[in-house]
Design a protein around this motif. Structure first.
Motif, PDB file in Angstrom:
ATOM      1  N   GLY A 113     -55.736  37.139  55.419  1.00 35.96           N
ATOM      2  CA  GLY A 113     -56.210  37.717  54.263  1.00 35.96           C
ATOM      3  C   GLY A 113     -57.200  38.956  54.496  1.00 35.96           C
ATOM      4  N   ASP A 114     -57.293  39.259  55.794  1.00 33.88           N
ATOM      5  CA  ASP A 114     -58.020  40.477  55.984  1.00 33.88           C
ATOM      6  C   ASP A 114     -57.203  41.778  55.774  1.00 33.88           C
ATOM      7  OD1 ASP A 114     -60.156  39.183  57.156  1.00 33.88           O
ATOM      8  OD2 ASP A 114     -59.867  39.404  59.153  1.00 33.88           O
ATOM      9  N   ARG A 115     -57.897  42.929  55.112  1.00 38.11           N
ATOM     10  CA  ARG A 115     -57.236  43.929  55.028  1.00 38.11           C
ATOM     11  C   ARG A 115     -58.217  44.770  55.855  1.00 38.11           C
ATOM     12  NH1 ARG A 115     -56.726  42.238  49.988  1.00 38.11           N
ATOM     13  NH2 ARG A 115     -58.250  43.791  49.150  1.00 38.11           N
ATOM     14  N   ILE A 116     -58.118  45.511  57.069  1.00 37.86           N
ATOM     15  CA  ILE A 116     -59.251  45.990  57.988  1.00 37.86           C
ATOM     16  C   ILE A 116     -58.723  47.288  58.189  1.00 37.86           C
ATOM     17  CG2 ILE A 116     -60.101  46.001  60.586  1.00 37.86           C
ATOM     18  CD1 ILE A 116     -59.304  42.962  60.636  1.00 37.86           C
ATOM     19  N   ALA A 117     -59.682  47.925  57.846  1.00 43.22           N
ATOM     20  CA  ALA A 117     -59.698  49.658  58.068  1.00 43.22           C
ATOM     21  C   ALA A 117     -60.040  50.038  59.349  1.00 43.22           C
ATOM     22  CB  ALA A 117     -60.147  50.634  57.064  1.00 43.22           C
ATOM     23  N   LEU A 118     -59.211  50.412  60.322  1.00 46.50           N
ATOM     24  CA  LEU A 118     -59.463  50.698  61.698  1.00 46.50           C
ATOM     25  C   LEU A 118     -59.992  52.499  61.455  1.00 46.50           C
ATOM     26  CD1 LEU A 118     -59.744  50.037  64.702  1.00 46.50           C
ATOM     27  CD2 LEU A 118     -57.337  50.462  64.805  1.00 46.50           C
ATOM     28  N   SER A 119     -61.258  52.794  61.603  1.00 44.88           N
ATOM     29  CA  SER A 119     -61.612  54.019  61.419  1.00 44.88           C
ATOM     30  C   SER A 119     -62.251  54.817  62.815  1.00 44.88           C
ATOM     31  CB  SER A 119     -62.599  54.100  60.266  1.00 44.88           C
ATOM     32  OG  SER A 119     -63.761  53.572  60.584  1.00 44.88           O
ATOM     33  N   GLY A 120     -62.603  56.101  62.741  1.00 48.18           N
ATOM     34  CA  GLY A 120     -63.250  56.751  63.816  1.00 48.18           C
ATOM     35  C   GLY A 120     -62.541  58.283  63.719  1.00 48.18           C
ATOM     36  N   PRO A 121     -62.962  59.116  64.518  1.00 43.37           N
ATOM     37  CA  PRO A 121     -62.581  60.510  64.754  1.00 43.37           C
ATOM     38  C   PRO A 121     -61.377  60.430  65.358  1.00 43.37           C
ATOM     39  CG  PRO A 121     -64.219  60.124  66.061  1.00 43.37           C
ATOM     40  CD  PRO A 121     -64.379  58.916  65.509  1.00 43.37           C
ATOM     41  N   ASN A 122     -60.683  61.422  65.027  1.00 40.08           N
ATOM     42  CA  ASN A 122     -59.406  61.902  66.046  1.00 40.08           C
ATOM     43  C   ASN A 122     -59.634  61.640  67.528  1.00 40.08           C
ATOM     44  OD1 ASN A 122     -57.750  61.747  63.517  1.00 40.08           O
ATOM     45  ND2 ASN A 122     -57.912  64.284  63.572  1.00 40.08           N
ATOM     46  N   GLY A 123     -58.906  61.044  68.056  1.00 44.78           N
ATOM     47  CA  GLY A 123     -58.724  60.885  69.412  1.00 44.78           C
ATOM     48  C   GLY A 123     -59.780  59.508  69.984  1.00 44.78           C
ATOM     49  N   SER A 124     -60.122  58.831  69.058  1.00 42.24           N
ATOM     50  CA  SER A 124     -61.106  57.684  69.345  1.00 42.24           C
ATOM     51  C   SER A 124     -60.099  56.302  69.876  1.00 42.24           C
ATOM     52  CB  SER A 124     -62.066  57.219  68.277  1.00 42.24           C
ATOM     53  OG  SER A 124     -61.321  56.949  67.007  1.00 42.24           O
ATOM     54  N   GLY A 125     -58.760  56.335  69.734  1.00 47.14           N
ATOM     55  CA  GLY A 125     -57.967  55.322  70.072  1.00 47.14           C
ATOM     56  C   GLY A 125     -57.653  54.593  69.157  1.00 47.14           C
ATOM     57  N   LYS A 126     -57.668  54.969  67.732  1.00 49.22           N
ATOM     58  CA  LYS A 126     -57.009  53.901  66.701  1.00 49.22           C
ATOM     59  C   LYS A 126     -55.573  53.703  66.785  1.00 49.22           C
ATOM     60  CE  LYS A 126     -58.129  57.025  63.428  1.00 49.22           C
ATOM     61  NZ  LYS A 126     -58.990  57.781  64.432  1.00 49.22           N
ATOM     62  N   SER A 127     -54.845  54.605  67.039  1.00 46.92           N
ATOM     63  CA  SER A 127     -53.204  54.503  67.255  1.00 46.92           C
ATOM     64  C   SER A 127     -53.028  53.451  68.468  1.00 46.92           C
ATOM     65  CB  SER A 127     -52.462  55.621  67.359  1.00 46.92           C
ATOM     66  OG  SER A 127     -52.489  56.498  66.099  1.00 46.92           O
ATOM     67  N   SER A 128     -53.864  53.811  69.694  1.00 49.30           N
ATOM     68  CA  SER A 128     -53.529  53.172  70.802  1.00 49.30           C
ATOM     69  C   SER A 128     -53.845  51.695  70.655  1.00 49.30           C
ATOM     70  CB  SER A 128     -54.578  53.655  71.709  1.00 49.30           C
ATOM     71  OG  SER A 128     -54.447  55.111  72.396  1.00 49.30           O
ATOM     72  N   ILE A 129     -54.893  51.320  69.855  1.00 49.90           N
ATOM     73  CA  ILE A 129     -55.383  50.027  69.567  1.00 49.90           C
ATOM     74  C   ILE A 129     -53.974  49.184  68.762  1.00 49.90           C
ATOM     75  CG2 ILE A 129     -56.826  48.526  67.912  1.00 49.90           C
ATOM     76  CD1 ILE A 129     -58.042  48.991  70.653  1.00 49.90           C
ATOM     77  N   ILE A 130     -53.615  49.999  67.820  1.00 52.84           N
ATOM     78  CA  ILE A 130     -52.438  49.500  67.004  1.00 52.84           C
ATOM     79  C   ILE A 130     -51.218  49.224  67.694  1.00 52.84           C
ATOM     80  CG2 ILE A 130     -50.455  50.645  65.445  1.00 52.84           C
ATOM     81  CD1 ILE A 130     -52.889  51.283  63.673  1.00 52.84           C
ATOM     82  N   LYS A 131     -50.979  50.224  68.755  1.00 52.77           N
ATOM     83  CA  LYS A 131     -49.513  50.102  69.755  1.00 52.77           C
ATOM     84  C   LYS A 131     -49.913  48.727  70.441  1.00 52.77           C
ATOM     85  CE  LYS A 131     -48.400  54.801  69.618  1.00 52.77           C
ATOM     86  NZ  LYS A 131     -48.298  56.121  70.332  1.00 52.77           N
ATOM     87  N   LEU A 132     -51.042  48.588  70.713  1.00 51.74           N
ATOM     88  CA  LEU A 132     -51.207  47.540  71.838  1.00 51.74           C
ATOM     89  C   LEU A 132     -51.126  46.127  71.095  1.00 51.74           C
ATOM     90  CD1 LEU A 132     -52.321  46.574  74.777  1.00 51.74           C
ATOM     91  CD2 LEU A 132     -54.568  46.647  73.758  1.00 51.74           C
ATOM     92  N   ILE A 133     -51.549  46.181  69.811  1.00 49.15           N
ATOM     93  CA  ILE A 133     -51.428  44.863  69.058  1.00 49.15           C
ATOM     94  C   ILE A 133     -49.911  44.612  68.828  1.00 49.15           C
ATOM     95  CG2 ILE A 133     -51.685  43.789  66.910  1.00 49.15           C
ATOM     96  CD1 ILE A 133     -54.669  44.934  67.118  1.00 49.15           C
ATOM     97  N   CYS A 134     -49.144  45.677  68.514  1.00 49.17           N
ATOM     98  CA  CYS A 134     -47.888  45.661  68.408  1.00 49.17           C
ATOM     99  C   CYS A 134     -46.859  45.222  69.599  1.00 49.17           C
ATOM    100  CB  CYS A 134     -47.230  46.882  67.871  1.00 49.17           C
ATOM    101  SG  CYS A 134     -47.742  47.092  66.015  1.00 49.17           S
ATOM    102  N   GLY A 135     -47.586  45.272  70.736  1.00 44.97           N
ATOM    103  CA  GLY A 135     -46.622  44.763  71.908  1.00 44.97           C
ATOM    104  C   GLY A 135     -46.410  45.989  72.816  1.00 44.97           C
ATOM    105  N   GLU A 136     -46.949  47.235  72.721  1.00 53.98           N
ATOM    106  CA  GLU A 136     -46.452  48.075  73.416  1.00 53.98           C
ATOM    107  C   GLU A 136     -47.282  47.716  74.616  1.00 53.98           C
ATOM    108  OE1 GLU A 136     -46.460  52.835  73.312  1.00 53.98           O
ATOM    109  OE2 GLU A 136     -46.004  51.735  71.443  1.00 53.98           O
ATOM    110  N   ASP A 137     -46.576  48.404  75.874  1.00 52.88           N
ATOM    111  CA  ASP A 137     -46.875  48.180  77.181  1.00 52.88           C
ATOM    112  C   ASP A 137     -47.968  49.202  77.575  1.00 52.88           C
ATOM    113  OD1 ASP A 137     -47.347  47.125  79.801  1.00 52.88           O
ATOM    114  OD2 ASP A 137     -45.450  47.809  80.736  1.00 52.88           O
ATOM    115  N   LEU A 138     -49.274  49.223  77.554  1.00 56.59           N
ATOM    116  CA  LEU A 138     -50.211  49.865  77.714  1.00 56.59           C
ATOM    117  C   LEU A 138     -51.192  49.357  78.799  1.00 56.59           C
ATOM    118  CD1 LEU A 138     -51.178  50.804  74.142  1.00 56.59           C
ATOM    119  CD2 LEU A 138     -49.742  52.324  75.440  1.00 56.59           C
ATOM    120  N   ARG A 139     -51.785  50.164  79.732  1.00 56.55           N
ATOM    121  CA  ARG A 139     -52.733  49.609  80.665  1.00 56.55           C
ATOM    122  C   ARG A 139     -54.246  49.525  79.969  1.00 56.55           C
ATOM    123  NH1 ARG A 139     -56.147  51.671  84.959  1.00 56.55           N
ATOM    124  NH2 ARG A 139     -55.914  53.803  84.223  1.00 56.55           N
ATOM    125  N   TYR A 140     -54.471  48.276  80.026  1.00 59.34           N
ATOM    126  CA  TYR A 140     -55.770  47.949  79.309  1.00 59.34           C
ATOM    127  C   TYR A 140     -56.598  47.113  80.268  1.00 59.34           C
ATOM    128  CZ  TYR A 140     -53.901  43.683  77.707  1.00 59.34           C
ATOM    129  OH  TYR A 140     -53.139  42.323  77.545  1.00 59.34           O
TER     130      TYR A 140
END
Length: 493
Positions: free
Chosen positions: A336-363
């Motif tokens: 039921g959460d609707r979470i707004a992931l915010s922050g300035p450009n370059g802060s890693g928002k899309s990287s977090i999304i890709k990681l949760i979606c299963g993309e193979d990133l170094r973390y």
């Protein structure tokens, strides 16, 4: 102050049977700060190109000013930013450039870096600064917000509020409200100009739509009543006609011929009057509802997950090469959460999304994703869309009829279904991704800047959908009003 006059403008693209504009006329003042709005595919960018003289058209556009278009095309992005600015405005004064960059809070050191090394937001601000160095031109600013984070949008909106003499295409309601004093809107059947900001225009539109809908209902009742009256008169006329041939009235009496003639003439006159009133009501009704935007409700194919917690990040840092895209990020996604992931450009928002979606990133840190969790993902990128919608629906494994029905509700004309997606506008391509996501049965919807290029009416439809069905979501979006209306939680990087 000078005027831009548009008279009987008609335009269609070569090979198209549909006119984008048909005999539209209006007048603009070059001192105005003009917001330009309308649903995707209605011709906003086309109109700007007509002002720039890029297409042939019938009718007349007269102006005593020149026009400049934003965003500029930068052919050599390897050049230093200062050289890029000089290529756009050869005769500018350096102190004026520094003044504009200062207003936009851009450090002067960006001028001595390759243009391609600047962030998207920095590039947008530099090009806007160059635009406003041009004197005596009316400026055509086409969707400047798409690469700006929320803070940068506020800054650029404040900057534009201090200027004048421009048309601004934007679908961000708060952005427009802050910096325009007139609205130019492309409606379903016409183009109109109103004084005020977007909220003023929207309220006027709501009142006009409500009045027309009430008037339409009244005329429908009038037409029905007049039709019934005309039917009764016709029956009376038939009865009187029978008496001419020796018949009798229902009373059994035989009327004299002079009286029959007078009755027939009176009924004929009354019948004509009713017919005239009925026709007038039909004509009045036909003038209504032409510009009411269809905004049918949407549905979403959400699934209920078997656990309350869908995902968790604990002190996660993501790396590209030796550089951290984000550090020590921790949050959970509950049912039921609707979470707004915010922050300035370059802060890693899309990287977090890709990681949760299963993309193979170094973390580093811990990422826990629920077993058998089904995710529907909308990416920022639409450049890969090509081919027809039928094939796209088949490849995506979604119901084609539902997919196209959702696109129709998002103001896709049926003729679009026959076209190649590569010819779609930016907003239409984004709608394709959103419609696909709405068709997918998922536990979690992850949308990365879903509203880029999407028109205001469609944004509000999507808002209503999310508020009604309350899907579990993680999203990145820089539209302040959308985030305020939709988010139940905010995670700031």
């Amino acid at each position: 102050m000078s005027l831009i006059n548009v008279s009987n403008l008609t335009f269609a693209y070569e090979g198209s049977y549909d006119n984008i504009f048909e005999k539209v006329s209006f007048q603009l003042d070059t001192d105005w700060k003009l917001g330009f709005t309308g649903r995707n595919g209605r011709g906003k960018t086309t109109f700007l190109n007509l002002l720039l003289g890029k297409h042939e058209y019938s009718g007349k556009i007269s102006a005593s000013v020149g026009f400049d278009y934003f965003p500029f095309t930068v052919l050599n992005k390897e050049e230093n930013t200062l050289d890029v600015v000089s290529g756009i405005v050869p005769d500018y004064a350096h102190w004026e450039l520094m003044r504009e960059l200062n207003l936009l809070r851009v450090s002067d050191d960006v001028l001595y870096r390759p243009f391609e090394s600047l962030s998207n937001g920095e590039q947008t601000k530099v090009l806007l600064a160059a635009l406003f160095l041009k004197e005596n031109n009316f400026l055509l600013i086409d969707e400047p917000t798409n690469h700006l984070d929320m803070g940068a949008r506020q800054l650029v909106s404040d900057y534009l509020r201090s200027k004048r003499g421009f048309i601004l295409v934007s679908h961000d309601r708060a952005f427009l409200d802050n910096c325009v004093d007139h609205i130019l809107s492309i409606n379903r059947t016409n183009i109109e100009v109103q004084k005020g900001n977007f909220s003023d225009w929207r309220e006027n539109k709501r009142r006009q739509d409500s009045f027309e809908q009430a008037e339409n209902e009244k005329l429908k009742k009038d037409i029905k009543r007049l039709s019934e009256a005309a039917k009764r008169t016709s029956q009376w006329s038939d009865e009187v006609e029978k008496t001419k041939n020796g018949g009798k009235l229902d009373s059994g009496l035989k009327p004299e011929k002079g009286h029959v003639g007078r009755m027939a003439a009176k009924m004929m006159k009354r019948s004509k009057a009713i017919e005239h009133r009925q026709q007038s009501a039909i004509e009045e009704k036909s003038k209504l509802l032409k510009n009411i935007e269809s905004a049918d409700s949407l549905k979403i194919g959400q699934l209920v997950y078997h656990k309350s917690r869908l995902a968790e990040l604990d002190r996660v840092s993501i790396y590209y090469g030796g550089k951290a895209a984000c550090q020590d990020v921790s949050f959970t996604i509950e049912q039921g959460d609707r979470i707004a992931l915010s922050g300035p450009n370059g802060s890693g928002k899309s990287s977090i999304i890709k990681l949760i979606c299963g993309e193979d990133l170094r973390y580093t840190g811990t990422v826990r994703i629920g077993s058998q969790l089904r995710i529907s993902y909308v990416s920022q990128d639409t450049s890969y869309l090509q081919g027809n919608l039928t094939d796209y629906a088949r490849r995506a494994g979604i119901d084609e009829s539902l997919f196209k029905a959702i696109l129709r509700k998002l103001d896709f004309a049926r003729v679009q279904f026959e076209k190649d997606m590569s010819s779609f506008s930016g907003g239409q391509k984004k709608k394709v991704l959103i419609a696909r996501s709405l068709c997918e049965k998922a536990h979690l919807y992850i949308w990365d800047e879903p509203l880029n290029f999407i028109d205001v009416i469609s944004r509000m439809q999507i808002e209503e959908l999310l508020l009604e069905h309350e899907p579990t979501m993680l999203f990145v979006e820089h539209d302040r009003e959308f985030c305020g209306n939709i988010a139940t939680k905010a995670v700031e990087l």
